[in-house]
Write an enzyme that holds these catalytic residues in place. Sequence first.
Site, short mmCIF file in Angstrom:
data_model
loop_
_atom_site.label_atom_id
_atom_site.label_comp_id
_atom_site.label_asym_id
_atom_site.label_seq_id
_atom_site.Cartn_x
_atom_site.Cartn_y
_atom_site.Cartn_z
N CYS A 2 -71.21 13.38 -46.58
CA CYS A 2 -71.06 13.25 -48.02
C CYS A 2 -71.70 14.48 -48.68
O CYS A 2 -72.80 14.88 -48.31
CB CYS A 2 -71.69 12.01 -48.61
SG CYS A 2 -70.91 10.49 -48.08
N ARG A 27 -68.60 18.32 -45.28
CA ARG A 27 -69.55 17.22 -45.08
C ARG A 27 -68.88 15.86 -45.17
O ARG A 27 -69.53 14.83 -44.92
CB ARG A 27 -70.66 17.30 -46.14
CG ARG A 27 -71.49 18.56 -46.07
CD ARG A 27 -72.58 18.50 -47.11
NE ARG A 27 -73.56 17.49 -46.77
CZ ARG A 27 -74.74 17.73 -46.23
NH1 ARG A 27 -75.09 18.96 -45.96
NH2 ARG A 27 -75.57 16.76 -45.97
N TRP A 73 -67.63 10.63 -47.13
CA TRP A 73 -67.32 10.21 -45.76
C TRP A 73 -67.68 8.73 -45.73
O TRP A 73 -68.84 8.37 -45.80
CB TRP A 73 -68.14 11.00 -44.74
CG TRP A 73 -67.78 10.68 -43.33
CD1 TRP A 73 -66.75 11.22 -42.61
CD2 TRP A 73 -68.45 9.77 -42.45
NE1 TRP A 73 -66.73 10.67 -41.35
CE2 TRP A 73 -67.76 9.79 -41.22
CE3 TRP A 73 -69.56 8.92 -42.57
CZ2 TRP A 73 -68.13 9.01 -40.12
CZ3 TRP A 73 -69.93 8.14 -41.49
CH2 TRP A 73 -69.23 8.19 -40.28
N ASN A 99 -75.53 9.98 -51.39
CA ASN A 99 -75.33 10.31 -49.97
C ASN A 99 -76.36 9.52 -49.20
O ASN A 99 -77.55 9.57 -49.51
CB ASN A 99 -75.54 11.83 -49.80
CG ASN A 99 -75.45 12.28 -48.36
OD1 ASN A 99 -74.99 11.54 -47.49
ND2 ASN A 99 -75.88 13.51 -48.12
N GLY A 100 -75.93 8.74 -48.19
CA GLY A 100 -76.86 7.94 -47.41
C GLY A 100 -76.36 6.51 -47.33
O GLY A 100 -75.19 6.23 -47.59
N GLU A 480 -68.69 19.27 -22.83
CA GLU A 480 -68.45 19.92 -24.13
C GLU A 480 -66.97 20.27 -24.30
O GLU A 480 -66.41 20.10 -25.39
CB GLU A 480 -69.35 21.17 -24.23
CG GLU A 480 -69.17 22.02 -25.46
CD GLU A 480 -69.41 21.31 -26.79
OE1 GLU A 480 -69.91 20.18 -26.80
OE2 GLU A 480 -69.07 21.90 -27.83
N LYS A 484 -64.70 18.90 -27.34
CA LYS A 484 -63.96 19.78 -28.26
C LYS A 484 -62.50 19.36 -28.32
O LYS A 484 -61.92 19.27 -29.39
CB LYS A 484 -64.02 21.26 -27.81
CG LYS A 484 -65.30 21.99 -28.07
CD LYS A 484 -65.58 22.34 -29.51
CE LYS A 484 -66.41 21.31 -30.19
NZ LYS A 484 -67.82 21.28 -29.98
N GLU A 487 -62.01 15.88 -30.16
CA GLU A 487 -62.32 15.78 -31.59
C GLU A 487 -61.37 16.56 -32.49
O GLU A 487 -61.15 16.17 -33.63
CB GLU A 487 -63.78 16.14 -31.89
CG GLU A 487 -64.12 17.59 -31.74
CD GLU A 487 -65.58 17.88 -32.04
OE1 GLU A 487 -66.18 17.22 -32.89
OE2 GLU A 487 -66.12 18.80 -31.39
N HIS A 503 -65.92 9.14 -7.03
CA HIS A 503 -66.59 7.84 -7.20
C HIS A 503 -65.89 6.98 -8.25
O HIS A 503 -66.47 6.03 -8.76
CB HIS A 503 -68.06 8.05 -7.58
CG HIS A 503 -68.83 8.76 -6.51
ND1 HIS A 503 -69.08 8.21 -5.27
CD2 HIS A 503 -69.36 10.01 -6.48
CE1 HIS A 503 -69.76 9.08 -4.53
NE2 HIS A 503 -69.94 10.19 -5.25
N LYS A 602 -69.19 16.98 -40.97
CA LYS A 602 -70.28 17.81 -40.47
C LYS A 602 -71.59 17.18 -40.91
O LYS A 602 -71.64 16.56 -41.97
CB LYS A 602 -70.14 19.20 -41.09
CG LYS A 602 -70.95 20.27 -40.46
CD LYS A 602 -70.21 20.89 -39.32
CE LYS A 602 -70.96 22.02 -38.67
NZ LYS A 602 -70.45 22.27 -37.33
C1 F6R Z 1 -69.15 18.36 -32.12
C2 F6R Z 1 -70.13 18.30 -33.18
C3 F6R Z 1 -71.09 17.19 -33.18
C4 F6R Z 1 -72.50 17.72 -33.48
C5 F6R Z 1 -73.48 16.55 -33.60
C6 F6R Z 1 -74.89 17.04 -33.78
O1 F6R Z 1 -68.32 19.47 -32.25
O2 F6R Z 1 -70.16 19.14 -34.04
O3 F6R Z 1 -71.06 16.49 -31.98
O4 F6R Z 1 -72.87 18.57 -32.45
O5 F6R Z 1 -73.12 15.74 -34.68
O6 F6R Z 1 -75.01 17.80 -34.93
P1 F6R Z 1 -76.30 18.69 -35.18
O7 F6R Z 1 -76.32 19.75 -34.16
O8 F6R Z 1 -76.13 19.21 -36.57
O9 F6R Z 1 -77.48 17.77 -35.06
#
Ligand code: F6R
Length: 607
Positions: A2, A27, A73, A99-100, A480, A484, A487, A503, A602
């Site tokens: 948010c 965000r 969000w 936000n929260g 990872e 990627k 997502e 396994h 984000k």
């Molecule tokens: C994946 C991604 C998320 C962040 C996670 C942690 O591409 O961006 O998995 O890595 O939300 O975020 P931070 O690093 O900001 O704590």
Amino acid sequence: MCGIVGYCGVKQASEVLLEGLKRLEYRGYDSAGICVGEGGCLTTVKCKGKIRELRSIVPVDLKGTYGIGHTRWATHGEVNDQNAHPHSDCSGNISIVHNGIIENYSVLKEKLQSDGHVFKSDTDSEVIAHLVSSLYTGDLEKAVKLAAPLLKGTYGIACVHADEPGVIIGARNGSPLVLGIGNDEMFLASDVTAMMSYTRQAVYLEDGEIVRIDAHGYTTSDVTDRAITKKIEHIDWELQEIEKGGFPTYMEKEIFEQPLSVERAMKGRLDKEIATGHLGGLNMTSSELLNVERVKLVATGTSYHAAMVAAYLLETVARIPSTAELSSEVRYKNPVVERNALHFVISQSGETADTLYAMRELQRKGARVLGICNVVGSTIPRESDGGVYIHSGPEIAVASTKAFTSQLTALYLFTLLMARMRHLSFEAGSRILEAIESLPGLIAQVLSNADAIKTVAHKYCAHGNFLFLGRGLNYPVALEGALKLKEISYIHAEGYSAAEIKHGPIALINEETPSMFLVPDDRLRDKVITSMKEVKARKGKIIALAVNGHGDIDEIADDIIYVPKANDILYPFLMVVPLQLFAYYCARKLGRDVDQPRNLAKSVTVE
Ligand code: F6R
């Protein structure tokens, strides 16, 4: 998670708010709205959808020189126009953005409803508008100060009242809020990107603080009216860093920035004379570092994968028992804080709620917790006992890329420092240092192979399931790569240790499920090749990420993405970049919104 923005000044507020929201869109982007004040009247415009949808319905002649805005969000209540912020009280005189999460909103809502308040949305946030309204006696700041202690949960709030033109009240508890100081104008936002076109002077609020802004200044205090003097900080980021700079998406820009961002992460931190890493922000003496007997790294998502790589490296190179743990799990397991254990929390944003709360829990138990963060002035660096900024510059795309390689760079330097203080010789230390120093050039080489990676991505992107398989230092990189891909392309992908497939996961192998094998030229190479053969025997398609000039993989793999030969410890960097590109090109080919993938945001500031 948010985005909040507020403006008081001389400009048309709607334009400033819409621009700020556009910058904060990463965000959260399911709905958005603004409320603008003029002459004792508040006008709210809000809708489901992205900022471009909001912009299309905001009247061009919407007058008003102050106001608040929000990009959402969703947590409570579905994504629709009514649940979009701002929310108002029954009279429409008070408007808030939040936000929260307000945990006790249903209790408060019931009480307010029994007092006659009528709610229009399903959100937890609307309760704040009605609560402030019920406590308002002609002074908005006072009403917010009375309301704040009654709210349980987390909040960053901005609030306006029609009868107090030009004034915004902000309150913070657990969700970031920063104010920006301009010339005859003031800003309030959940992060500085919203205000960077206008000012570089910022004041970061702490939990429990209330701010009152108008065009000419601000006051900060707590709920007991105690005045608080705040430090004004300078925002170092450049405006071009938050623009796409000729790339079609932020994600592509950020992937291609990695030679530079990795270089920035190591700048001034390589001490060649004594072959070690130099990390000034740790706030620890040599003897304290020498006393460390265990390292625990705590993070989530991509940062957790960086933590896993670092735990492996610290154990094998520095010979310090090390583990990586998910922050969401650490917080609730009543963690044991061992004597002589050093804790790291790793977070690009420095605001991730799971990681922040895990850090606080560890600190309550007496742990020393260092942060590895990107966003300067964010909550984790401010509350940690020391740490390292990775200096990646703003990471705007929701999927984290450049932060991962910069986190690794900082953690590699820490490993070198710890190893050199213990058993590692000057010569061995120099070799590691030189290897780290060669990273920008090697990453640039990997990036120059982008077209070949795109070809492979286009060949495979119609598949619905993928396995990503690696071992040792590259096992977390396989995780990872799978993260990627899922997502941003919405293709189902799982990462495993290549040794683990026999396994169980090997049951998934058939002609429709390709496997991406990470095959660095290291001591586990032959073991990985054995796993590849097991998959081949079951007619599984194989893409190999492998080092140039090794013919044996040609016979097994259907496609090969080459990476340069390097020191063993560098492969996580050289393997992750092609995996970022592979996910990116798959997602683009499938027409996905790579910068703002569905359901995500984000900086996850809620639990
Ligand atoms: C994946 C991604 C998320 C962040 C996670 C942690 O591409 O961006 O998995 O890595 O939300 O975020 P931070 O690093 O900001 O704590």
